[in-house]
Design a protein around this motif. Structure first.
Motif, PDB file in Angstrom:
ATOM      1  N   GLY A  11       0.850  -1.185   0.000  1.00 42.63           N
ATOM      2  CA  GLY A  11       0.000   0.000   0.000  1.00 42.63           C
ATOM      3  C   GLY A  11       0.879   1.225   0.000  1.00 42.63           C
ATOM      4  N   PRO A  12       0.288   2.428  -0.017  1.00 51.43           N
ATOM      5  CA  PRO A  12       1.082   3.654  -0.037  1.00 51.43           C
ATOM      6  C   PRO A  12       1.985   3.791   1.174  1.00 51.43           C
ATOM      7  N   ARG A  13       1.501   3.408   2.353  1.00 51.81           N
ATOM      8  CA  ARG A  13       2.352   3.518   3.532  1.00 51.81           C
ATOM      9  C   ARG A  13       3.504   2.533   3.489  1.00 51.81           C
ATOM     10  N   ALA A  14       3.225   1.346   2.960  1.00 50.86           N
ATOM     11  CA  ALA A  14       4.300   0.363   2.847  1.00 50.86           C
ATOM     12  C   ALA A  14       5.376   0.835   1.894  1.00 50.86           C
ATOM     13  N   LEU A  15       4.946   1.542   0.836  1.00 50.57           N
ATOM     14  CA  LEU A  15       5.941   2.073  -0.107  1.00 50.57           C
ATOM     15  C   LEU A  15       6.814   3.117   0.564  1.00 50.57           C
ATOM     16  N   ALA A  16       6.208   3.957   1.370  1.00 52.05           N
ATOM     17  CA  ALA A  16       6.982   5.031   1.991  1.00 52.05           C
ATOM     18  C   ALA A  16       7.948   4.493   3.038  1.00 52.05           C
ATOM     19  N   SER A  17       7.543   3.421   3.710  1.00 48.83           N
ATOM     20  CA  SER A  17       8.380   2.913   4.790  1.00 48.83           C
ATOM     21  C   SER A  17       9.288   1.770   4.377  1.00 48.83           C
ATOM     22  N   SER A  18       9.153   1.262   3.160  1.00 48.81           N
ATOM     23  CA  SER A  18       9.972   0.125   2.739  1.00 48.81           C
ATOM     24  C   SER A  18      11.407   0.573   2.534  1.00 48.81           C
ATOM     25  N   PRO A  19      12.394  -0.284   2.824  1.00 47.36           N
ATOM     26  CA  PRO A  19      13.794   0.080   2.611  1.00 47.36           C
ATOM     27  C   PRO A  19      14.120   0.160   1.139  1.00 47.36           C
ATOM     28  N   ARG A  20      15.031   1.031   0.824  1.00 47.96           N
ATOM     29  CA  ARG A  20      15.447   1.236  -0.562  1.00 47.96           C
ATOM     30  C   ARG A  20      16.957   1.033  -0.665  1.00 47.96           C
ATOM     31  N   ASP A  21      17.381   0.643  -1.882  1.00 43.83           N
ATOM     32  CA  ASP A  21      18.811   0.493  -2.118  1.00 43.83           C
ATOM     33  C   ASP A  21      19.379   1.804  -2.625  1.00 43.83           C
ATOM     34  N   ALA A  22      20.626   1.764  -3.063  1.00 40.54           N
ATOM     35  CA  ALA A  22      21.299   2.993  -3.491  1.00 40.54           C
ATOM     36  C   ALA A  22      20.671   3.589  -4.736  1.00 40.54           C
ATOM     37  N   ASP A  23      20.014   2.749  -5.580  1.00 42.02           N
ATOM     38  CA  ASP A  23      19.400   3.246  -6.798  1.00 42.02           C
ATOM     39  C   ASP A  23      17.988   3.757  -6.579  1.00 42.02           C
ATOM     40  N   GLY A  24      17.471   3.642  -5.365  1.00 39.50           N
ATOM     41  CA  GLY A  24      16.121   4.117  -5.099  1.00 39.50           C
ATOM     42  C   GLY A  24      15.064   3.068  -5.289  1.00 39.50           C
ATOM     43  N   ALA A  25      15.412   1.840  -5.689  1.00 35.11           N
ATOM     44  CA  ALA A  25      14.424   0.786  -5.880  1.00 35.11           C
ATOM     45  C   ALA A  25      14.080   0.151  -4.541  1.00 35.11           C
ATOM     46  N   LEU A  26      12.845  -0.272  -4.406  1.00 37.88           N
ATOM     47  CA  LEU A  26      12.428  -0.897  -3.169  1.00 37.88           C
ATOM     48  C   LEU A  26      13.021  -2.299  -3.056  1.00 37.88           C
ATOM     49  N   LEU A  27      13.408  -2.663  -1.839  1.00 42.17           N
ATOM     50  CA  LEU A  27      13.982  -3.980  -1.611  1.00 42.17           C
ATOM     51  C   LEU A  27      12.885  -4.987  -1.331  1.00 42.17           C
ATOM     52  N   THR A  28      13.083  -6.194  -1.802  1.00 41.91           N
ATOM     53  CA  THR A  28      12.104  -7.253  -1.590  1.00 41.91           C
ATOM     54  C   THR A  28      12.188  -7.741  -0.160  1.00 41.91           C
ATOM     55  N   SER A  29      11.086  -8.252   0.334  1.00 48.16           N
ATOM     56  CA  SER A  29      11.049  -8.802   1.679  1.00 48.16           C
ATOM     57  C   SER A  29      10.255 -10.088   1.657  1.00 48.16           C
ATOM     58  N   ALA A  30      10.537 -10.968   2.565  1.00 47.95           N
ATOM     59  CA  ALA A  30       9.878 -12.265   2.582  1.00 47.95           C
ATOM     60  C   ALA A  30       8.446 -12.167   3.051  1.00 47.95           C
ATOM     61  N   ASP A  31       8.086 -11.066   3.754  1.00 48.78           N
ATOM     62  CA  ASP A  31       6.740 -10.929   4.291  1.00 48.78           C
ATOM     63  C   ASP A  31       5.774 -10.263   3.311  1.00 48.78           C
ATOM     64  N   SER A  32       6.236  -9.990   2.096  1.00 51.49           N
ATOM     65  CA  SER A  32       5.387  -9.299   1.129  1.00 51.49           C
ATOM     66  C   SER A  32       4.258 -10.209   0.674  1.00 51.49           C
ATOM     67  N   GLU A  33       3.068  -9.639   0.598  1.00 50.25           N
ATOM     68  CA  GLU A  33       1.915 -10.399   0.146  1.00 50.25           C
ATOM     69  C   GLU A  33       1.587 -10.123  -1.313  1.00 50.25           C
ATOM     70  N   THR A  34       1.814  -8.924  -1.772  1.00 51.91           N
ATOM     71  CA  THR A  34       1.507  -8.542  -3.138  1.00 51.91           C
ATOM     72  C   THR A  34       2.752  -7.965  -3.793  1.00 51.91           C
ATOM     73  N   VAL A  35       3.060  -8.456  -4.963  1.00 51.88           N
ATOM     74  CA  VAL A  35       4.216  -7.970  -5.716  1.00 51.88           C
ATOM     75  C   VAL A  35       3.710  -7.101  -6.850  1.00 51.88           C
ATOM     76  N   HIS A  36       4.157  -5.848  -6.893  1.00 49.75           N
ATOM     77  CA  HIS A  36       3.780  -4.914  -7.940  1.00 49.75           C
ATOM     78  C   HIS A  36       5.004  -4.587  -8.791  1.00 49.75           C
TER      79      HIS A  36
END
Length: 339
Positions: A11-36
């Motif tokens: 969701g939008p909050r998950a996007l804002a709080s998710s960790p990002r790498d040096a390129d700005g891409a969101l990092l994957t996590s094992a607890d993710s339910e939906t992959v966009h």
């Protein structure tokens, strides 16, 4: 480092709080339910791959279905070319309608029309939405070389290029401008009309007296134009215009500005007006040909019949029971000379 086009989103909050790498891409996590996903340059390679897949499927449909049916119908060259075109498009449009309807129902776009413009920009797409758009782009791009492979007549090439370019422009525009939700609904309406039209053409080639589907298509065509224009104005002209984030920011995928909205609405309205003008022109020509044919039949039935030809004889001909000579006078009896 995570794949730049593979983003786990809750969701939008998950996007804002998710960790990002040096390129700005969101990092994957094992607890993710939906992959966009979001679009990127690697989409070009994916589209190229599916272009080859589409060419193979096109050849299979042509050889094992359409060629066998056309041999039984004994069509002329012109009708054979149009039969192949409509046969291929019926298969594509029908499968696309079923697929698109499944996507919009499972994603909840039909039950919640506000989702078409809320939370814009829709940068992060579910897998089935992204995959649908890539396959659509692959199909219409594959249609360009198919004009050569199918040996389409030169007179038909400009007409086919027009609607191929129109589809590519609208689908790519909705995909790149992050209007994917609105684009799905508009494609669903457009493809539903196209399925009916090409099915009507196939039935017409099988039986020229069967024009009932053409009448149904003519009734649905105008209603579909009205729905597409209404939905586009509602979503772009009113929905996006009331959003707070009205700023041009290509990095975030935000194109919600007055100029962009006007350009998109102008493109949609111009395309629908052009389609409606062609429809009216073809219907007027069809009615004109129909009435000319009917008037010719009436003149032929009302014309007086010619009199029967007179039966000629050796020395003249008979008219009203009297034998007359060739010049219209009664033949003189020959006097017998005495020896």
């Amino acid at each position: 480092m995570a794949h730049p086009d593979l983003l786990p989103v809750l969701g939008p909050r998950a996007l804002a709080s998710s960790p990002r790498d040096a390129d700005g891409a969101l990092l994957t996590s094992a607890d993710s339910e939906t992959v966009h996903y979001h679009y990127g340059p690697k989409d070009l390679v994916t589209i190229l791959f599916y272009i080859f897949i589409t060419i193979i499927l096109h050849a299979v449909v042509q050889e094992y279905i359409l060629d066998k049916i056309s041999k039984r119908l004994h069509l002329s060259k012109v009708k054979h070319s149009k039969f192949n075109e409509s046969g291929q498009l019926v298969v594509f449009h029908l499968s696309s309608v079923i697929w698109c309807l499944y996507v919009v129902v499972t994603e909840g776009y039909l039950t919640n029309p506000r989702s078409l413009w809320e939370d814009y920009p829709h940068v992060y797409l579910p897998f089935q939405v992204k995959f649908f758009y890539l396959c659509q782009l692959a199909y219409w791009l594959h249609a360009l070389p198919e004009l050569y492979f199918q040996k389409v007549r030169k007179e038909e090439i400009p007409r086919q290029l027009q609607y191929i370019c129109l589809y590519l422009l609208h689908i790519a525009g909705a995909y790149l401008l992050n209007l994917s939700r609105l684009g799905l609904i508009l494609l669903l309406l457009q493809y539903s009309t196209e399925v009916l039209f090409h099915m009507a053409r196939l039935f017409y080639f099988a039986d020229e007296n069967n024009e009932k589907l053409f009448n149904a298509w003519a009734a649905v065509f105008g209603v579909t134009r009205l729905f597409i224009l209404t939905l586009a104005v509602l979503a772009i002209g009113f929905g996006l215009a009331r959003m707070e984030n009205q700023a041009f920011d290509p990095e975030k995928g935000n194109f919600n500005t007055l100029l962009c909205r006007l350009c998109v609405l102008l493109l949609v309205c111009a395309a629908q007006a052009w389609l409606m003008w062609r429809f009216i022109h073809s219907q007027l020509r069809h009615w004109r040909e129909y009435w000319n044919e009917q008037s010719a039949k009436r003149r032929a039935s009302a014309a007086p019949r010619l009199p029967a030809r007179l039966i000629k004889r050796e020395s003249g001909y008979h008219e009203n029971g009297v034998v007359k000579a060739e010049n219209g006078t009664s033949p003189r009896t020959k006097k017998l000379k005495s020896p």
